[in-house]
Design a protein around this motif. Structure first.
Motif, PDB file in Angstrom:
ATOM      1  N   ARG A 177       0.853  -1.183   0.000  1.00 19.82           N
ATOM      2  CA  ARG A 177       0.000   0.000   0.000  1.00 19.82           C
ATOM      3  C   ARG A 177       0.895   1.241   0.000  1.00 19.82           C
ATOM      4  N   THR A 178       0.493   2.232  -0.772  1.00 14.53           N
ATOM      5  CA  THR A 178       1.232   3.492  -0.791  1.00 14.53           C
ATOM      6  C   THR A 178       0.708   4.419   0.305  1.00 14.53           C
ATOM      7  N   ALA A 179       1.371   5.542   0.491  1.00 12.60           N
ATOM      8  CA  ALA A 179       0.916   6.531   1.465  1.00 12.60           C
ATOM      9  C   ALA A 179      -0.233   7.368   0.915  1.00 12.60           C
ATOM     10  N   GLY A 180      -0.520   7.213  -0.366  1.00 10.48           N
ATOM     11  CA  GLY A 180      -1.555   8.033  -0.972  1.00 10.48           C
ATOM     12  C   GLY A 180      -1.023   9.413  -1.307  1.00 10.48           C
ATOM     13  N   ASP A 181      -1.930  10.319  -1.635  1.00 15.06           N
ATOM     14  CA  ASP A 181      -1.566  11.673  -2.025  1.00 15.06           C
ATOM     15  C   ASP A 181      -2.295  12.673  -1.126  1.00 15.06           C
ATOM     16  N   PRO A 182      -1.656  13.119  -0.055  1.00 15.61           N
ATOM     17  CA  PRO A 182      -2.310  14.054   0.867  1.00 15.61           C
ATOM     18  C   PRO A 182      -2.786  15.346   0.191  1.00 15.61           C
ATOM     19  N   THR A 183      -2.132  15.750  -0.898  1.00  8.97           N
ATOM     20  CA  THR A 183      -2.550  16.983  -1.573  1.00  8.97           C
ATOM     21  C   THR A 183      -3.897  16.813  -2.277  1.00  8.97           C
ATOM     22  N   ALA A 184      -4.340  15.578  -2.462  1.00 11.10           N
ATOM     23  CA  ALA A 184      -5.617  15.319  -3.141  1.00 11.10           C
ATOM     24  C   ALA A 184      -6.777  15.128  -2.163  1.00 11.10           C
ATOM     25  N   ILE A 185      -6.511  15.197  -0.865  1.00 10.63           N
ATOM     26  CA  ILE A 185      -7.576  14.967   0.125  1.00 10.63           C
ATOM     27  C   ILE A 185      -8.698  15.992  -0.004  1.00 10.63           C
ATOM     28  N   ASP A 186      -8.374  17.261  -0.178  1.00 15.07           N
ATOM     29  CA  ASP A 186      -9.419  18.286  -0.282  1.00 15.07           C
ATOM     30  C   ASP A 186     -10.380  17.984  -1.427  1.00 15.07           C
ATOM     31  N   GLY A 187      -9.863  17.588  -2.577  1.00 14.34           N
ATOM     32  CA  GLY A 187     -10.719  17.241  -3.708  1.00 14.34           C
ATOM     33  C   GLY A 187     -11.596  16.040  -3.411  1.00 14.34           C
ATOM     34  N   VAL A 188     -11.058  15.061  -2.689  1.00  8.90           N
ATOM     35  CA  VAL A 188     -11.839  13.875  -2.307  1.00  8.90           C
ATOM     36  C   VAL A 188     -12.974  14.289  -1.375  1.00  8.90           C
ATOM     37  N   VAL A 189     -12.671  15.124  -0.409  1.00  8.77           N
ATOM     38  CA  VAL A 189     -13.693  15.564   0.552  1.00  8.77           C
ATOM     39  C   VAL A 189     -14.789  16.349  -0.174  1.00  8.77           C
ATOM     40  N   GLN A 190     -14.406  17.203  -1.108  1.00  7.72           N
ATOM     41  CA  GLN A 190     -15.401  17.968  -1.872  1.00  7.72           C
ATOM     42  C   GLN A 190     -16.270  17.029  -2.714  1.00  7.72           C
ATOM     43  N   ALA A 191     -15.653  16.078  -3.394  1.00  8.02           N
ATOM     44  CA  ALA A 191     -16.411  15.133  -4.209  1.00  8.02           C
ATOM     45  C   ALA A 191     -17.333  14.293  -3.331  1.00  8.02           C
ATOM     46  N   MET A 192     -16.835  13.864  -2.175  1.00 10.51           N
ATOM     47  CA  MET A 192     -17.639  13.059  -1.271  1.00 10.51           C
ATOM     48  C   MET A 192     -18.832  13.863  -0.745  1.00 10.51           C
ATOM     49  N   GLY A 193     -18.613  15.145  -0.455  1.00 17.00           N
ATOM     50  CA  GLY A 193     -19.707  15.999  -0.007  1.00 17.00           C
ATOM     51  C   GLY A 193     -20.773  16.161  -1.074  1.00 17.00           C
ATOM     52  N   PHE A 197     -21.360  14.094  -3.592  1.00 15.22           N
ATOM     53  CA  PHE A 197     -22.010  12.790  -3.741  1.00 15.22           C
ATOM     54  C   PHE A 197     -23.050  12.597  -2.638  1.00 15.22           C
ATOM     55  N   THR A 198     -22.673  12.938  -1.412  1.00 17.86           N
ATOM     56  CA  THR A 198     -23.576  12.775  -0.272  1.00 17.86           C
ATOM     57  C   THR A 198     -24.837  13.618  -0.452  1.00 17.86           C
ATOM     58  N   ASP A 199     -24.679  14.848  -0.891  1.00 22.43           N
ATOM     59  CA  ASP A 199     -25.836  15.714  -1.131  1.00 22.43           C
ATOM     60  C   ASP A 199     -26.768  15.105  -2.182  1.00 22.43           C
ATOM     61  N   ARG A 200     -26.184  14.611  -3.287  1.00 18.79           N
ATOM     62  CA  ARG A 200     -27.006  14.025  -4.349  1.00 18.79           C
ATOM     63  C   ARG A 200     -27.678  12.738  -3.878  1.00 18.79           C
ATOM     64  N   LEU A 201     -26.951  11.915  -3.142  1.00 20.09           N
ATOM     65  CA  LEU A 201     -27.518  10.672  -2.633  1.00 20.09           C
ATOM     66  C   LEU A 201     -28.643  10.953  -1.650  1.00 20.09           C
ATOM     67  N   TRP A 202     -28.390  11.860  -0.716  1.00 26.56           N
ATOM     68  CA  TRP A 202     -29.387  12.189   0.298  1.00 26.56           C
ATOM     69  C   TRP A 202     -30.681  12.697  -0.353  1.00 26.56           C
ATOM     70  N   ALA A 203     -30.547  13.491  -1.390  1.00 24.90           N
ATOM     71  CA  ALA A 203     -31.724  14.010  -2.090  1.00 24.90           C
ATOM     72  C   ALA A 203     -32.549  12.884  -2.711  1.00 24.90           C
ATOM     73  N   SER A 262     -23.360   5.667   5.507  1.00 21.09           N
ATOM     74  CA  SER A 262     -21.975   6.104   5.576  1.00 21.09           C
ATOM     75  C   SER A 262     -21.517   6.514   4.185  1.00 21.09           C
ATOM     76  N   PRO A 263     -21.513   7.813   3.895  1.00 26.25           N
ATOM     77  CA  PRO A 263     -21.037   8.254   2.580  1.00 26.25           C
ATOM     78  C   PRO A 263     -19.612   7.781   2.305  1.00 26.25           C
ATOM     79  N   TYR A 264     -18.765   7.771   3.336  1.00 28.88           N
ATOM     80  CA  TYR A 264     -17.389   7.296   3.145  1.00 28.88           C
ATOM     81  C   TYR A 264     -17.392   5.857   2.635  1.00 28.88           C
ATOM     82  N   SER A 265     -18.167   4.992   3.270  1.00 25.49           N
ATOM     83  CA  SER A 265     -18.197   3.582   2.864  1.00 25.49           C
ATOM     84  C   SER A 265     -18.729   3.414   1.443  1.00 25.49           C
ATOM     85  N   ILE A 266     -19.788   4.145   1.134  1.00 26.65           N
ATOM     86  CA  ILE A 266     -20.387   4.037  -0.194  1.00 26.65           C
ATOM     87  C   ILE A 266     -19.412   4.543  -1.256  1.00 26.65           C
ATOM     88  N   VAL A 267     -18.811   5.698  -1.006  1.00 29.20           N
ATOM     89  CA  VAL A 267     -17.862   6.268  -1.963  1.00 29.20           C
ATOM     90  C   VAL A 267     -16.651   5.353  -2.121  1.00 29.20           C
TER      91      VAL A 267
END
Length: 179
Positions: A24-40, A42-48, A60-65
């Motif tokens: 497993r890699t460490a991932g890309d910490p600089t991409a976390i903000d984009g992931v959080v925005q996309a997850m938010g 997605f959550t809004d669209r799913l909830w609707a 759990s939006p995290y689990s679904i995403v």
């Protein structure tokens, strides 16, 4: 996709793990903000789509995403684009790296925390990322590499075709064991 593949296992039997032997890699910490925005988003669209005024709903939006993102790595052409659109992401590689870094950051919160001078609490956190697929399917090496490298996951295979009820029981038991 790679022409290399991992042959099917476990047809007619229990659950088997098909996975890549890559760290497993460490991932890309600089991409976390984009992931959080996309997850938010997605959550809004799913909830609707699923929320109703007269019922309680927990999800759990995290689990679904996470599950959809892992699955998206196995998609191609039109399906790939539709899944990326549904998740609200432009670049799957960047999203994988950001979600990996986010997951490891959240898991890093586990441990004993001091509540006050007299009290501590233990926090247990571990993502149980995993996909389940049919045992008769051959899973591509590139796909399994991404699951291992970015999600610390593999493909758990069951016999959906001939033993769907047993497959469901195995998946439910695995899930119960992880939670």
């Amino acid at each position: 996709n790679s022409s290399e593949s991992v042959p099917p296992t476990g047809v007619g039997g229990g659950m088997k793990l098909v996975s890549a032997d890559v760290p497993r890699t460490a991932g890309d910490p600089t991409a976390i903000d984009g992931v959080v925005q996309a997850m938010g988003g997605f959550t809004d669209r799913l909830w609707a789509q699923v929320a109703t005024a007269d019922a309680n709903l927990a999800l759990s939006p995290y689990s679904i995403v996470s599950a959809l993102a892992m699955t998206t790595n196995g998609a191609a052409r039109g399906t790939l684009r539709q899944m990326q659109d549904g998740l609200g992401i432009d670049d799957l590689t960047t999203f994988n790296g950001g979600l990996n870094a986010l997951t490891q950051a959240v898991e890093g919160l586990a441990g004993t925390v001091k509540l006050d001078d007299q009290h501590t609490a233990t926090i247990d956190l571990a993502a149980a990322n995993q996909l389940f697929g049919d045992a008769a399917t051959t899973w591509g090496k590139d796909f399994l590499d991404v699951l291992a490298r970015e999600y610390a996951a593999g493909m758990r295979t069951v016999d959906f075709r001939h033993a769907a009820a047993a497959a469901e029981a195995l998946i439910n038991q695995w899930t119960s064991d992880q939670t």
